[in-house]
Design a protein around this motif. Sequence first.
Motif, PDB file in Angstrom:
ATOM      1  N   ASN A   1      -1.428  26.705 -13.804  1.00 30.38           N
ATOM      2  CA  ASN A   1      -2.609  26.212 -13.093  1.00 30.38           C
ATOM      3  C   ASN A   1      -2.511  24.741 -12.713  1.00 30.38           C
ATOM      4  O   ASN A   1      -3.529  24.121 -12.389  1.00 30.38           O
ATOM      5  N   HIS A   2      -1.296  24.186 -12.746  1.00 33.73           N
ATOM      6  CA  HIS A   2      -1.154  22.758 -12.482  1.00 33.73           C
ATOM      7  C   HIS A   2      -0.074  22.493 -11.447  1.00 33.73           C
ATOM      8  O   HIS A   2       0.867  23.271 -11.301  1.00 33.73           O
ATOM      9  N   ASP A   3      -0.235  21.388 -10.729  1.00 29.93           N
ATOM     10  CA  ASP A   3       0.678  21.045  -9.649  1.00 29.93           C
ATOM     11  C   ASP A   3       1.999  20.511 -10.204  1.00 29.93           C
ATOM     12  O   ASP A   3       2.046  19.933 -11.290  1.00 29.93           O
ATOM     13  N   ARG A   4       3.045  20.660  -9.421  1.00 29.64           N
ATOM     14  CA  ARG A   4       4.356  20.213  -9.897  1.00 29.64           C
ATOM     15  C   ARG A   4       4.589  18.733  -9.711  1.00 29.64           C
ATOM     16  O   ARG A   4       5.383  18.144 -10.451  1.00 29.64           O
ATOM     17  N   PHE A   5       3.926  18.109  -8.722  1.00 31.63           N
ATOM     18  CA  PHE A   5       4.243  16.723  -8.387  1.00 31.63           C
ATOM     19  C   PHE A   5       3.104  15.739  -8.619  1.00 31.63           C
ATOM     20  O   PHE A   5       3.288  14.533  -8.474  1.00 31.63           O
ATOM     21  N   THR A   6       1.917  16.240  -8.930  1.00 29.58           N
ATOM     22  CA  THR A   6       0.760  15.366  -9.123  1.00 29.58           C
ATOM     23  C   THR A   6       0.014  15.788 -10.384  1.00 29.58           C
ATOM     24  O   THR A   6      -0.141  16.977 -10.647  1.00 29.58           O
ATOM     25  N   ALA A   7      -0.458  14.805 -11.148  1.00 26.13           N
ATOM     26  CA  ALA A   7      -1.243  15.105 -12.361  1.00 26.13           C
ATOM     27  C   ALA A   7      -2.284  13.998 -12.569  1.00 26.13           C
ATOM     28  O   ALA A   7      -1.971  12.818 -12.399  1.00 26.13           O
ATOM     29  N   PRO A   8      -3.521  14.407 -12.883  1.00 29.98           N
ATOM     30  CA  PRO A   8      -3.992  15.779 -13.021  1.00 29.98           C
ATOM     31  C   PRO A   8      -4.313  16.404 -11.665  1.00 29.98           C
ATOM     32  O   PRO A   8      -4.934  15.775 -10.816  1.00 29.98           O
TER      33      PRO A   8
ATOM     34  N   ALA B   1     -12.906  24.387 -14.277  1.00 28.75           N
ATOM     35  CA  ALA B   1     -13.152  23.499 -13.144  1.00 28.75           C
ATOM     36  C   ALA B   1     -11.833  22.967 -12.619  1.00 28.75           C
ATOM     37  O   ALA B   1     -10.882  22.749 -13.384  1.00 28.75           O
ATOM     38  N   VAL B   2     -11.765  22.786 -11.322  1.00 29.74           N
ATOM     39  CA  VAL B   2     -10.600  22.162 -10.685  1.00 29.74           C
ATOM     40  C   VAL B   2     -10.819  20.654 -10.608  1.00 29.74           C
ATOM     41  O   VAL B   2     -11.904  20.200 -10.217  1.00 29.74           O
ATOM     42  N   ILE B   3      -9.802  19.910 -10.972  1.00 29.25           N
ATOM     43  CA  ILE B   3      -9.835  18.450 -10.879  1.00 29.25           C
ATOM     44  C   ILE B   3      -8.581  17.999 -10.151  1.00 29.25           C
ATOM     45  O   ILE B   3      -7.469  18.415 -10.498  1.00 29.25           O
ATOM     46  N   ILE B   4      -8.750  17.126  -9.144  1.00 31.37           N
ATOM     47  CA  ILE B   4      -7.615  16.606  -8.391  1.00 31.37           C
ATOM     48  C   ILE B   4      -7.730  15.081  -8.329  1.00 31.37           C
ATOM     49  O   ILE B   4      -8.546  14.534  -7.579  1.00 31.37           O
ATOM     50  N   ALA B   5      -6.938  14.417  -9.137  1.00 33.97           N
ATOM     51  CA  ALA B   5      -6.866  12.953  -9.109  1.00 33.97           C
ATOM     52  C   ALA B   5      -5.497  12.588  -8.548  1.00 33.97           C
ATOM     53  O   ALA B   5      -4.544  12.346  -9.293  1.00 33.97           O
ATOM     54  N   ASP B   6      -5.392  12.562  -7.233  1.00 37.55           N
ATOM     55  CA  ASP B   6      -4.091  12.446  -6.584  1.00 37.55           C
ATOM     56  C   ASP B   6      -3.739  11.028  -6.153  1.00 37.55           C
ATOM     57  O   ASP B   6      -2.941  10.814  -5.249  1.00 37.55           O
ATOM     58  N   SER B   7      -4.344  10.052  -6.776  1.00 35.36           N
ATOM     59  CA  SER B   7      -3.968   8.654  -6.574  1.00 35.36           C
ATOM     60  C   SER B   7      -4.351   7.892  -7.832  1.00 35.36           C
ATOM     61  O   SER B   7      -5.159   8.370  -8.646  1.00 35.36           O
ATOM     62  N   GLU B   8      -3.804   6.707  -7.984  1.00 34.80           N
ATOM     63  CA  GLU B   8      -4.144   5.917  -9.172  1.00 34.80           C
ATOM     64  C   GLU B   8      -5.619   5.515  -9.156  1.00 34.80           C
ATOM     65  O   GLU B   8      -6.276   5.448 -10.193  1.00 34.80           O
TER      66      GLU B   8
ATOM     67  N   ARG C   1       1.029   6.877 -22.093  1.00 32.62           N
ATOM     68  CA  ARG C   1       1.651   8.124 -21.650  1.00 32.62           C
ATOM     69  C   ARG C   1       1.174   8.522 -20.253  1.00 32.62           C
ATOM     70  O   ARG C   1       1.843   9.298 -19.550  1.00 32.62           O
ATOM     71  N   PHE C   2       0.023   7.994 -19.863  1.00 35.58           N
ATOM     72  CA  PHE C   2      -0.590   8.387 -18.597  1.00 35.58           C
ATOM     73  C   PHE C   2      -0.738   7.182 -17.666  1.00 35.58           C
ATOM     74  O   PHE C   2      -1.624   7.132 -16.816  1.00 35.58           O
ATOM     75  N   ALA C   3       0.149   6.220 -17.805  1.00 35.23           N
ATOM     76  CA  ALA C   3       0.013   4.947 -17.097  1.00 35.23           C
ATOM     77  C   ALA C   3       0.062   5.090 -15.581  1.00 35.23           C
ATOM     78  O   ALA C   3      -0.598   4.338 -14.855  1.00 35.23           O
ATOM     79  N   ASP C   4       0.845   6.026 -15.077  1.00 36.02           N
ATOM     80  CA  ASP C   4       0.911   6.287 -13.643  1.00 36.02           C
ATOM     81  C   ASP C   4       1.274   7.750 -13.443  1.00 36.02           C
ATOM     82  O   ASP C   4       1.483   8.498 -14.409  1.00 36.02           O
ATOM     83  N   ASN C   5       1.361   8.160 -12.172  1.00 37.61           N
ATOM     84  CA  ASN C   5       1.585   9.589 -11.910  1.00 37.61           C
ATOM     85  C   ASN C   5       2.906  10.068 -12.501  1.00 37.61           C
ATOM     86  O   ASN C   5       2.989  11.169 -13.050  1.00 37.61           O
ATOM     87  N   ALA C   6       3.954   9.251 -12.391  1.00 39.27           N
ATOM     88  CA  ALA C   6       5.248   9.654 -12.939  1.00 39.27           C
ATOM     89  C   ALA C   6       5.151   9.895 -14.445  1.00 39.27           C
ATOM     90  O   ALA C   6       5.705  10.869 -14.974  1.00 39.27           O
ATOM     91  N   ALA C   7       4.428   9.031 -15.131  1.00 39.56           N
ATOM     92  CA  ALA C   7       4.264   9.195 -16.577  1.00 39.56           C
ATOM     93  C   ALA C   7       3.418  10.430 -16.884  1.00 39.56           C
ATOM     94  O   ALA C   7       3.705  11.166 -17.839  1.00 39.56           O
ATOM     95  N   ARG C   8       2.402  10.676 -16.064  1.00 46.51           N
ATOM     96  CA  ARG C   8       1.542  11.838 -16.313  1.00 46.51           C
ATOM     97  C   ARG C   8       2.293  13.147 -16.075  1.00 46.51           C
ATOM     98  O   ARG C   8       2.080  14.125 -16.788  1.00 46.51           O
ATOM     99  N   ILE C   9       3.181  13.158 -15.065  1.00 45.54           N
ATOM    100  CA  ILE C   9       4.008  14.347 -14.837  1.00 45.54           C
ATOM    101  C   ILE C   9       4.952  14.560 -16.019  1.00 45.54           C
ATOM    102  O   ILE C   9       5.132  15.680 -16.514  1.00 45.54           O
ATOM    103  N   ALA C  10       5.563  13.484 -16.491  1.00 43.11           N
ATOM    104  CA  ALA C  10       6.495  13.590 -17.619  1.00 43.11           C
ATOM    105  C   ALA C  10       5.795  14.065 -18.886  1.00 43.11           C
ATOM    106  O   ALA C  10       6.417  14.698 -19.753  1.00 43.11           O
TER     107      ALA C  10
END
Length: 404
Positions: free
Chosen positions: A231-238, A249-256, A276-285
């Motif tokens: 249920n989650h995207d491969r390149f963006t989180a959350p 619920a769907v949540i899309i936070a696709d920018s900092e 761990r969630f400092a930026d999108n790359a960290a959130r994906i990892a």
Amino acid sequence: MGTENRKGPLKDVKVLDFTIALAGVYVAWQFADMGAEVWKVERYGSGDQARTWDPFVNGLSTLYTAYNKNKQSIELDLSSQEGKQVIYDMVKEADVVLENFKSGSIDRLGLGYEELKKINPKIVFVSLSGFGATGPLKKYPCYDAIAAARGGFAGSNGEPDGAPMKAGNANCDTLTGTHALNAALIGLIQARKTGEGCRVDIGMMDTVMISCGETVVDYGKGTYTQSRFGNHDRFTAPYGIFEARDGWAVIIADSEERWAKMCDALDAGHLKDDPRFADNAARIANRDSLVEELEKVTVTYKRSEIEKRLTEAGVPASEVLPFIEAYTSEHANSTETTTLVDQEKIGQMRFYNNPIRFNDELCPIWRGAPLLGEDSREILAGLGYSEEKIDQLFADGVVGSSMI
């Protein structure tokens, strides 16, 4: 039933419809909604296979009914020479032919494109099938779930460590139908400009594959091979579906910026400060940890609260609505998503309106789904057949009206 109530941008178009599987039936439905006169040719004595599929109300399949409104039905024996002659006479008047028989079947009946274009050179002949007219799989039957499986769609859906998952509805059928409708309309434009029609071939598997167009580029460059992400995207989180107190619920936070706004709106400032969630790359990892920590927050809110808090903060979000809630929602009601129609054998029945609007007007539903052979006499009379000739065709078992 008369067609005087038809209206729409395709009112001058006539469609000869041989389709029996959903992808093709969907194309004919779209034509009918836009005003085209759709002659649904059904097998003598049995009709469209969908007429036999559960569930039933008063002996009428609701699945058949849902996808055949605004059409006319003629019940015809295509194996007889007289039945073929009726088709040839219909082709003289038609603009489009739709068929989704097994590959080669319609040619063996003597009703293929090469034969029909001799009668009407402007005909646009659309063939839909599971695997197209070429290739080693062309002879095999195909349903929505098979197209999803062969096209990679099912294999890319589901939880990472779980089984592949098909969609809950027939998305591959309707997507193929949408492509086929586009092709038919392009063919009509060409025919009216040049006087020459064309044959359109479209396969469900190809349609499924092109809907994931970026994956072949990624794979070809050796940068990425698609796998399941649940249920989650491969390149963006959350970016996905999260558990709420009373559902999802769907949540899309696709920018900092949206990530920060989401944290503030949900009173989750501690997540914003977590390295761990400092930026999108960290959130994906750290996606698994992110989902776990964020759901500790979201489960304290109702899904409607999550939607309200986030949308007011400028973060895309939505409740995940069960069908009945979506169907009866304020938005669906205010946009006239459905219409009550008088359906033969059933009575008042609610149909979806076509989502396309022309000049802010809905495509009208002028009738429900036809009964088997309901319009046989009217269609033949419209082709210029005399009453005596029509009676003879009925007596000879060439034409029928089984459900009248």
